[in-house]
Motif scaffolding. Sequence first.
Motif, PDB file in Angstrom:
ATOM      1  N   GLU A  37       0.892  -1.240  -0.076  1.00 25.19           N
ATOM      2  CA  GLU A  37      -0.168   0.095  -0.277  1.00 25.19           C
ATOM      3  C   GLU A  37       0.838   1.189  -0.024  1.00 25.19           C
ATOM      4  N   LEU A  38       0.535   2.156  -0.964  1.00 19.47           N
ATOM      5  CA  LEU A  38       1.422   3.257  -1.096  1.00 19.47           C
ATOM      6  C   LEU A  38       0.459   4.649  -0.692  1.00 19.47           C
ATOM      7  N   LEU A  39      -0.859   4.432  -0.750  1.00 18.28           N
ATOM      8  CA  LEU A  39      -1.765   5.412  -0.593  1.00 18.28           C
ATOM      9  C   LEU A  39      -2.367   5.556   0.865  1.00 18.28           C
ATOM     10  N   HIS A  40      -1.533   5.858   1.782  1.00 13.21           N
ATOM     11  CA  HIS A  40      -1.900   6.206   3.235  1.00 13.21           C
ATOM     12  C   HIS A  40      -2.747   7.290   3.660  1.00 13.21           C
ATOM     13  N   THR A  62      -8.789  15.046  -0.624  1.00 14.37           N
ATOM     14  CA  THR A  62      -9.315  15.104   0.642  1.00 14.37           C
ATOM     15  C   THR A  62      -9.337  13.643   1.003  1.00 14.37           C
ATOM     16  N   PRO A  63      -9.619  13.397   2.235  1.00 14.09           N
ATOM     17  CA  PRO A  63      -9.586  12.138   2.762  1.00 14.09           C
ATOM     18  C   PRO A  63     -10.660  11.293   2.032  1.00 14.09           C
ATOM     19  N   GLU A  64     -11.875  12.032   1.617  1.00 14.28           N
ATOM     20  CA  GLU A  64     -12.856  11.106   1.001  1.00 14.28           C
ATOM     21  C   GLU A  64     -12.697  10.965  -0.620  1.00 14.28           C
ATOM     22  N   GLN A  65     -11.646  12.025  -1.224  1.00  9.77           N
ATOM     23  CA  GLN A  65     -11.478  11.614  -2.496  1.00  9.77           C
ATOM     24  C   GLN A  65     -10.269  10.555  -2.406  1.00  9.77           C
ATOM     25  N   LEU A  66      -9.653  10.409  -1.452  1.00 12.30           N
ATOM     26  CA  LEU A  66      -8.648   9.337  -1.472  1.00 12.30           C
ATOM     27  C   LEU A  66      -9.484   7.817  -1.508  1.00 12.30           C
ATOM     28  N   GLY A  67     -10.447   7.826  -0.551  1.00 14.13           N
ATOM     29  CA  GLY A  67     -11.387   6.777  -0.433  1.00 14.13           C
ATOM     30  C   GLY A  67     -11.966   6.450  -1.855  1.00 14.13           C
ATOM     31  N   ARG A  68     -12.437   7.360  -2.422  1.00 16.06           N
ATOM     32  CA  ARG A  68     -12.960   6.992  -3.615  1.00 16.06           C
ATOM     33  C   ARG A  68     -11.906   6.458  -4.844  1.00 16.06           C
ATOM     34  N   ALA A  69     -10.768   6.855  -4.809  1.00 18.53           N
ATOM     35  CA  ALA A  69      -9.683   6.332  -5.534  1.00 18.53           C
ATOM     36  C   ALA A  69      -9.163   5.057  -4.970  1.00 18.53           C
ATOM     37  N   LYS A  70      -9.201   4.794  -3.879  1.00 19.76           N
ATOM     38  CA  LYS A  70      -9.115   3.251  -3.380  1.00 19.76           C
ATOM     39  C   LYS A  70     -10.050   2.455  -3.675  1.00 19.76           C
ATOM     40  N   ALA A  71     -11.363   2.806  -3.953  1.00 22.68           N
ATOM     41  CA  ALA A  71     -12.526   1.929  -4.056  1.00 22.68           C
ATOM     42  C   ALA A  71     -12.238   1.735  -5.637  1.00 22.68           C
ATOM     43  N   LEU A  72     -12.002   2.696  -6.420  1.00 21.41           N
ATOM     44  CA  LEU A  72     -11.581   2.506  -7.950  1.00 21.41           C
ATOM     45  C   LEU A  72     -10.502   1.671  -8.179  1.00 21.41           C
ATOM     46  N   ARG A  73      -9.477   1.723  -7.620  1.00 23.79           N
ATOM     47  CA  ARG A  73      -8.444   0.793  -7.464  1.00 23.79           C
ATOM     48  C   ARG A  73      -8.769  -0.743  -7.170  1.00 23.79           C
ATOM     49  N   ALA A  74      -9.749  -1.076  -6.364  1.00 22.62           N
ATOM     50  CA  ALA A  74     -10.076  -2.209  -6.022  1.00 22.62           C
ATOM     51  C   ALA A  74     -11.053  -2.895  -6.979  1.00 22.62           C
ATOM     52  N   ALA A  75     -11.950  -2.038  -7.663  1.00 16.69           N
ATOM     53  CA  ALA A  75     -12.641  -2.591  -8.747  1.00 16.69           C
ATOM     54  C   ALA A  75     -11.804  -2.788  -9.958  1.00 16.69           C
ATOM     55  N   LEU A  76     -10.636  -1.912 -10.404  1.00 14.20           N
ATOM     56  CA  LEU A  76      -9.747  -2.087 -11.794  1.00 14.20           C
ATOM     57  C   LEU A  76      -9.113  -3.418 -11.360  1.00 14.20           C
ATOM     58  N   TRP A  77      -8.483  -3.533 -10.056  1.00 17.40           N
ATOM     59  CA  TRP A  77      -7.797  -4.866  -9.911  1.00 17.40           C
ATOM     60  C   TRP A  77      -8.549  -6.116 -10.389  1.00 17.40           C
TER      61      TRP A  77
END
Length: 190
Positions: A37-40, A62-77
């Motif tokens: 994990e790089l996005l803490h 923002t923390p909320e935007q980071l959460g959206r980025a991580k959710a997208l990353r999981a879907a892409l994976w």
Amino acid sequence: MPVTLRGSDGVSYRFDPGALCLEFVTTGGSVVYPRYELLHEPADLSRWTAESRLGLDRVETTPEQLGRAKALRAALWRMAADRANGRATAPADVAAVNEAARLPPPVPEMDEDGRTARLAPATGDQVVSAIARDAIDLFTGPYADRMRECAGYGCHLLFVDTSRPGRRRWCSMERCGNRDKVRRHRAQSR
């Protein structure tokens, strides 16, 4: 654009995933690969975008935007792994990518000389949108059937095989390709 990754053995190697969205997948994961994990925190997404194909060095997240980025990353994976292994894509993952792509993308602007273009300062949501739009282009484009999972033992990195013959097997020849050749040589020597 190749990225430098560090394996669990601490050795760095170059890896070209072939697409922005797959480059983003390599930033880790809380479920699949938490040790990578790089996005803490929000600033980590900003650092990643500066080093990525996007080349955005001014991103407010923002923390909320980071959460959206991580959710997208999981879907892409999941989507890329499914495509690489010939499985159907989950509708929920497709919906997550479509939802992210609906966010406003980064905006281009010209420098003062009127001759050079660059992307204006962006938000975390604009980065998420750019990644999702890249994923849509990849999954619906000419390389959609060229997504691969590394054939190296224990390696699950995902990439687009853009080689002319379409026979790329490893994430990196210097890492997994070389290890595979050493393994086969040792097996033949026995």
